[in-house]
Design a protein around this motif. Structure first.
Motif: not given
Length: 243
Positions: A185, A188-189, A192, A195, A197-199, A201, A210, A214, A237
């Protein structure tokens, strides 16, 4: 369970903080209800990444659409201004599957089902941690060098100037937790990336999957930066997130 629903142009991972500036009337009402003593929501609401529409001024005839997997958040700090605006600091509590959005009230609510945290292949997840840590260190250093170089070359972009001024704060070395889930997590945070791709993850079912994804993303993004590609770091951000 049913919780207030707050779609945003953001992907939030469990355990991570998110500051939010609340100024729209419906979300002012939502915040008031969420933080009230004896609130049935227990200080919690749900955020989910917007896929269609805007954060502000949602058209009732064409409501904002968002991803079905979001994050339950808990309000850790709430400050209300004299004009009714709020500044919140929320922290992700758990991933959640969203269904049955109800827009009939002053703000939307949604039925949510908490998604379980799982390590997946636990041995592989633990084995990945040193590689991910090394890749994260290299990635952060590459981002720092790239933005510092762009600023020193006289780039006039307000975004570059803002990011460069925030480098020491945002890109300081990070030691990942020993727990693979928490580490997945955290990475993931930090990443940069787009979004979407973040979703992806966020939606992955376990820490091993994950962390593996990553690791590839960290290496990929570092290579792109070395080749001169600008990372998609939005000024927003780095500050309070508006609604």
């Amino acid at each position: 369970m049913r919780l207030p629903f707050f779609p945003l142009h953001v992907v939030l991972f469990p355990h991570l903080p998110l500051p939010i500036h609340v100024f729209e009337e419906r979300y002012r009402l939502m915040t008031q209800d969420v933080v009230a003593d004896g609130s049935p929501f227990g200080g919690q609401f749900v955020v989910s990444m917007i896929t269609e529409g805007a954060e502000v001024g949602d058209d009732p005839e064409q409501p904002t659409r968002s991803e079905r997997v979001g994050t339950i958040v808990e309000v850790r700090r709430a400050e209300r201004f004299a004009d009714g605006r709020w500044v919140l600091l929320v922290v992700g509590v758990a991933r959640a599957l969203l269904s049955e959005v109800d827009r009939s009230g002053p703000y939307a609510t949604v039925v949510v089902e908490r998604l379980p945290d799982a390590d997946g292949d636990a041995d592989r997840a633990r084995a990945l941690l040193p590689e991910v840590q090394a890749a994260l260190d290299a990635y952060l250093e590459t981002v720092k060098r790239f933005v510092a170089s762009a600023a020193s070359m006289g780039a006039e972009s307000p975004e570059i100037t803002s990011v460069a001024a925030s480098l020491d704060e945002v890109l300081k070395p990070i030691r990942l937790p020993a727990d693979p889930m928490a580490a997945s997590y955290a990475v993931g945070g930090v990443l940069q990336i787009e979004l979407t791709r973040k979703q992806q993850l966020l939606e992955m079912p376990d820490a091993a999957s994950r962390l593996s994804a990553e690791l590839e993303l960290l290496r990929r993004e570092a290579r792109l930066l070395s080749d001169g590609a600008m990372p998609p770091i939005a000024t927003a951000d780095l500050r309070y997130h508006p609604n």
